[in-house]
Design a protein around this motif. Structure first.
Motif, mmCIF file in Angstrom:
data_model
loop_
_atom_site.group_PDB
_atom_site.id
_atom_site.type_symbol
_atom_site.label_atom_id
_atom_site.label_comp_id
_atom_site.label_asym_id
_atom_site.label_seq_id
_atom_site.Cartn_x
_atom_site.Cartn_y
_atom_site.Cartn_z
ATOM 1 N N THR A 1 0.843 -1.198 0.000
ATOM 2 C CA THR A 1 0.000 0.000 0.000
ATOM 3 C C THR A 1 0.874 1.242 0.000
ATOM 4 N N VAL A 2 0.505 2.247 -0.809
ATOM 5 C CA VAL A 2 1.275 3.497 -0.822
ATOM 6 C C VAL A 2 0.512 4.664 -0.208
ATOM 7 N N ALA A 3 -0.837 4.599 -0.187
ATOM 8 C CA ALA A 3 -1.614 5.715 0.358
ATOM 9 C C ALA A 3 -3.032 5.267 0.665
ATOM 10 N N ASN A 4 -3.649 5.892 1.667
ATOM 11 C CA ASN A 4 -5.038 5.619 2.002
ATOM 12 C C ASN A 4 -5.929 6.070 0.844
ATOM 13 N N GLY A 5 -6.895 5.232 0.469
ATOM 14 C CA GLY A 5 -7.808 5.581 -0.608
ATOM 15 C C GLY A 5 -7.324 5.158 -1.977
ATOM 16 N N VAL A 6 -6.128 4.591 -2.057
ATOM 17 C CA VAL A 6 -5.575 4.092 -3.310
ATOM 18 C C VAL A 6 -5.556 2.567 -3.247
ATOM 19 N N GLU A 7 -5.883 1.919 -4.366
ATOM 20 C CA GLU A 7 -5.893 0.461 -4.379
ATOM 21 C C GLU A 7 -4.521 -0.085 -3.953
ATOM 22 N N SER A 8 -4.547 -1.094 -3.107
ATOM 23 C CA SER A 8 -3.340 -1.806 -2.722
ATOM 24 C C SER A 8 -3.064 -2.900 -3.743
ATOM 25 N N LEU A 9 -1.919 -3.533 -3.621
ATOM 26 C CA LEU A 9 -1.665 -4.753 -4.395
ATOM 27 C C LEU A 9 -1.574 -5.885 -3.378
ATOM 28 N N ILE A 10 -2.536 -6.807 -3.487
ATOM 29 C CA ILE A 10 -2.586 -7.938 -2.573
ATOM 30 C C ILE A 10 -1.877 -9.101 -3.257
ATOM 31 N N GLU A 11 -0.754 -9.500 -2.685
ATOM 32 C CA GLU A 11 0.063 -10.574 -3.265
ATOM 33 C C GLU A 11 -0.313 -11.903 -2.606
ATOM 34 N N CYS A 12 -0.765 -12.835 -3.418
ATOM 35 C CA CYS A 12 -1.271 -14.116 -2.909
ATOM 36 C C CYS A 12 -0.544 -15.294 -3.559
ATOM 37 N N GLU A 13 -0.514 -16.393 -2.835
ATOM 38 C CA GLU A 13 -0.007 -17.664 -3.362
ATOM 39 C C GLU A 13 -0.942 -18.777 -2.936
ATOM 40 N N LEU A 14 -0.808 -19.921 -3.563
ATOM 41 C CA LEU A 14 -1.575 -21.089 -3.139
ATOM 42 C C LEU A 14 -1.146 -21.505 -1.754
ATOM 43 N N SER A 15 -2.113 -21.870 -0.915
ATOM 44 C CA SER A 15 -1.798 -22.296 0.461
ATOM 45 C C SER A 15 -1.011 -23.598 0.459
#
Length: 379
Positions: free
Chosen positions: A365-379
């Motif tokens: 996240t870079v700022a409030n109100g801006v889309e984050s990048l959610i990094e996911c992997e297989l469990s």
């Protein structure tokens, strides 16, 4: 049933008005007069060394100015602004864009321009004479202007009749894209995207609008946001027909085009997926980007997820538990009424992705109100 004169009461769902215990005189006083001195001081302090190139400083000052305005406004004025002024200016701006020529509107529809001016979007320089502002000048750009007829013509009924839908459904959150306020408001059986593309030109206008929404917002590919080289490119195992990125629901290819510009020498396939009606409208795209007609409500045709190697990157809002920013909360209401969905907190994302066999590695996240990048992997 007791009748009232309507001056001081509330109306129930069945149409009956019940007396309010709040005296109507409160609606004629400033919303929060006590906050004004501190807000003026904060605005003065922020303005002393204001740098117009510092976007976060600009946003912070704008929020304080907004708070000052709303503290000074009376509840009665807020009501008139919500119910008269803002719908009317939406009407006038939409008509102006639809006409395609602000000069024509200036000559033929002075009533509309007068209201647009009174709302601060044009400068009145004389009788029936107006000067464009940066905003009304920008209205000629499709990524700015096209959202107005799209929202006014294809979306606003879902918001305007949400209360009716909610009463019918017992105020439960909608979860079915085919049974949401949109279907109620437009008397349709189509989901949101089908509704747009079956009522042209709203589909194309919506994609322009999404392009406008992204203008000036930090990109997940920017330096200091998500470490693309380290987390995505490094360790990529190139082979024949190996896929590097699949952009699901990628519209006209804005993200992949940006990726190609910033990382032009990266190997691997870049695949843009969206509905057939969207893909068919694309007129120009980088030769490296492949297009694929795909509905994301169906099974994903690209089988590329490998445990410990592949990543799912979700460029979406992660709503904070407190202090959520107005753009994100507004988008949440649009998701509620149009798509029977929501903007999610970190807890919401953990729950949703966990059910799909995925785990969150990190939220960038870079700022409030801006889309984050959610990094996911297989469990």
């Amino acid at each position: 049933m007791t009748e009232t004169n309507g001056t001081n009461g509330t109306k129930a769902a069945n149409g009956e008005t019940t007396p309010s215990k709040v005296d109507v005189s409160i609606a004629l006083k400033a919303n929060d007069a006590a906050a004004v001195p501190d807000l003026l001081q904060e605005i003065s302090s922020l303005g002393e060394n204001f740098d117009s190139n510092d976007d976060q400083a600009r946003i912070k000052l704008a929020m304080k100015a907004r708070s000052l305005w709303k503290s000074l406004e009376t509840p009665r004025e807020t009501m008139i602004r919500h119910l008269w002024a803002e719908p009317s200016v939406m009407c006038a701006l939409t008509a102006g864009y639809d006409k395609g020529l602000w000069a024509y509107l200036a000559e033929r529809e002075g009533r509309l321009l007068r209201h647009i001016s009174s709302m601060g979007y044009l400068k009145e320089v004389g009788a029936n004479t107006y000067e464009l502002t940066n905003f009304t000048r920008s209205m000629s750009i499709p990524v700015i202007g096209a959202g107005y007829p799209c929202i006014a013509g294809a979306c606003v009924n879902a918001l305007g009749q949400f209360h009716e839908y909610a009463n019918l459904k017992g105020w439960k959150d909608p979860t079915d894209v085919y049974d949401s306020p949109l279907q109620h408001g437009y008397k349709t059986k189509l989901n949101f995207f089908e509704h747009l593309h079956n009522n042209p030109p709203y589909g194309q206008q919506f994609h322009h609008h999404m392009g406008g929404y992204r203008q000036g917002r930090p990109s997940w590919m920017d330096a200091g946001f998500f470490p693309v080289e380290e987390r995505l490119i490094k360790g990529f195992k190139e082979a024949e027909d190996t896929t590097l990125l699949v952009d699901i629901g990628g519209s006209f290819g804005h993200d992949l085009t940006e990726f190609r510009t910033k990382f032009s020498d990266v190997p691997g396939r870049l695949i843009l997926q969206d509905l057939p009606v969207v893909i068919e409208q694309i007129q120009k795209l980088d030769d490296k980007i492949e297009t694929m007609k795909y509905d994301f409500f169906t099974e994903q045709p690209i089988k590329a997820m490998k445990p410990g190697y592949s990543k799912l990157l979700i460029n979406e809002n992660v709503i904070p538990e407190t202090g959520a920013q107005w753009e994100a909360t507004a988008l949440d209401i649009m998701m509620l009424t149009l798509l029977a969905s929501r903007e999610r907190t970190r807890e919401n994302w953990d729950s949703l992705l966990g059910k799909a066999g995925l785990k969150i590695v990190n939220v960038w996240t870079v700022a409030n109100g801006v889309e984050s990048l959610i990094e996911c992997e297989l469990s």
